[in-house]
Design an enzyme around this catalytic site. Structure first.
Site, short mmCIF file in Angstrom:
data_model
loop_
_atom_site.label_atom_id
_atom_site.label_comp_id
_atom_site.label_asym_id
_atom_site.label_seq_id
_atom_site.Cartn_x
_atom_site.Cartn_y
_atom_site.Cartn_z
N SER A 101 0.82 -1.21 0.00
CA SER A 101 0.00 0.00 0.00
C SER A 101 0.86 1.27 0.00
CB SER A 101 -0.96 -0.03 1.19
OG SER A 101 -1.87 1.02 1.16
N ASP A 244 -2.51 6.37 -3.62
CA ASP A 244 -1.34 5.77 -2.98
C ASP A 244 -0.85 4.60 -3.83
OD1 ASP A 244 -3.40 4.00 -2.42
OD2 ASP A 244 -2.62 3.46 -0.44
N ASP A 246 -1.17 1.42 -3.96
CA ASP A 246 -2.05 0.38 -4.49
C ASP A 246 -3.41 0.92 -4.91
OD1 ASP A 246 -3.02 0.77 -1.90
OD2 ASP A 246 -3.66 -1.31 -1.69
N ASP A 248 -5.95 2.52 -3.39
CA ASP A 248 -7.19 2.49 -2.62
C ASP A 248 -7.37 3.71 -1.72
OD1 ASP A 248 -5.32 1.87 -0.67
OD2 ASP A 248 -6.31 0.04 0.01
#
Length: 446
Positions: A101, A244, A246, A248
């Site tokens: 992430s 960000d 990833d 989400d």
């Protein structure tokens, strides 16, 4: 329910530490595959972000799943919410995301979605941990080969996800005339995010779209808005959008470089798009000013534990649709099954188009209560009960300042840190108290 390997958002660690090594990932793939098969599943989908270590872990997990007799579909670099969506559309039994992430490139992790595109249950996580601690065996004679799974690569996944994102924007008027700067954090959304906004008519300036495996989240994206603010002002854009690593999380910037975080965007969407709902969900970290403002608008406000999975649990339990974390996880459950930075941005843009306004025009500049947060590195497990002086200090502070402060001390679910937060009407008080509490944590747990 004490977990050995899973944190608040899957499994995460420094590459080469804990489960984040090739041999452990192979065994994890086998363990997850074995649990899945015991539940009647046989097909998984794997996506990843742009970290260089993702190639290694993708291959290891793939091998583990195949050894367990599970078929694998490989997506390559795709945002976490894309994997959740595509798991449903391809009728896979499990979605797997290889990502850490917002963490730096030297970390990596794995998180899982069920066939409905929802984070897997605590019960399944516990079953996976139990399987992982067993000897790795194959359920049939491997020399027969028929027991092995198969792998295939999905080549049209980006286009499918772009179309899905566009479908969640439901205004008749498109984004024509809007100039957006989109910061992809050199992460998983670097290909798809610009296409979504361009195909809806916006003029798009893109930054953070040159991943090299090592620069994910580095000086860019939702965790560092300096580059986005500078570019918005440089090109005279209307809005800046930061994702960000990833994809989400969402942060936004207006044309003057002023930041709107997850709290601000929760308030905007709650009052402009979800005002017919009974209420919305924030977290223990949501600024009290946001809670007060939402309640004043006639909506209920509920706090969940920190972590988007806990926000999701509250929403599901209450049958509500909107929840968010200040860090930028925004859940619009009438649009997507999980937090999605692109989808959330489109809902904000829909509000602007509907009102023929800009972020600068909307009354979003709520005067937030000063909130101070310190991260304390720890070397042993955190349990506040093991520090009587820390518990006593918290009690004394809360007694002295009554309703004028909020204190939250919690271990990170993704890093070896304890996060110490103090919110107060007085910035000086918040600063002083958070430093005292952080020092106590250091003494007992570092």
């Amino acid at each position: 329910m004490i977990k050995k390997y899973f944190g608040t958002d899957g499994i995460r660690n420094r590459v080469g530490k804990g489960l984040m090594s090739p041999d452990q990932m192979l065994k994890l793939g086998w363990a997850v595959g074995s649990v899945l098969k015991s539940q009647g599943g046989s097909k998984v989908m794997i996506g990843k972000d742009t970290r260089v270590s993702g190639y290694m872990f993708e291959s290891a997990l793939e091998s583990g799943f195949i050894y367990a007799g599970v078929d694998v579909m490989l997506l390559g670099p795709m945002p976490t919410p894309a994997v959740a969506y595509l798991t449903q559309t391809f009728h896979a039994d499990l979605g797997v995301v290889i990502s850490a992430s917002h963490n730096p490139h030297y970390d990596n992790g794995v998180k899982f979605f069920d066939g409905r595109g929802l984070k897997i249950s605590d019960e399944m996580e516990m079953a996976i941990e139990a399987a992982f601690d067993q000897e790795m065996v194959v359920s049939a004679d491997i020399t027969q080969l028929e027991s092995l799974g198969r792998a295939m690569r999905i080549n049209d996944a980006p286009g499918r996800y772009v179309e899905f994102c566009k479908s969640t924007y439901r205004e008749k008027k498109k984004l024509d005339g809007l100039h957006l700067v989109v910061d992809c954090a050199h992460g998983a959304a670097y290909q798809v995010a610009p296409l979504v906004f361009k195909e809806l008519g916006a003029k798009v300036t893109v930054i953070g779209d040159q991943p090299n495996g090592l620069n994910i989240n580095q000086g860019c994206g939702a965790t560092d808005l300096s580059a986005l603010k500078a570019k918005v002002i440089e090109v005279n854009a209307d809005i800046g959008i930061a994702l960000d690593g990833d994809g989400d999380r969402l942060m936004m910037v207006d044309s003057l470089g002023e930041v709107l975080d997850g709290d601000d965007l929760l308030y905007l969407l709650a009052t402009e798009s979800y005002s017919s709902q009974p209420g919305v969900v924030g977290t223990l970290m949501t600024n009290r000013s946001i809670e007060n403002a939402i309640v004043e608008k006639g909506l209920m406000f509920v706090r969940a534990n920190v972590g988007d999975k806990y926000v999701m649990q509250e929403l599901k339990q209450r049958g509500w649709l909107l929840g968010a974390e200040g860090s930028g996880h925004i859940l619009c459950l009438d649009k997507s099954s999980t937090g999605d930075g692109i989808v959330a941005a489109l809902q904000v843009l829909a509000v602007l188009v509907r009102n023929e306004s800009t972020l600068n025009d909307l009354d979003l500049k709520l005067e937030k209560f000063p909130m101070k947060l310190l991260n304390v590195a720890i070397t042993k497990p955190f349990n506040i009960a093991e520090s009587p002086s820390l518990s006593s200090m918290v009690a004394e502070m809360e007694s002295e300042y009554n309703q004028d402060i909020r204190i939250l001390i919690r271990p990170s679910g993704t890093e070896a840190l304890v996060r110490v937060m103090v919110e107060s009407r007085c910035e000086e008080v918040a600063t002083r108290l958070v430093e005292m509490l952080a020092e106590n944590v250091r003494i007992y747990f570092s």
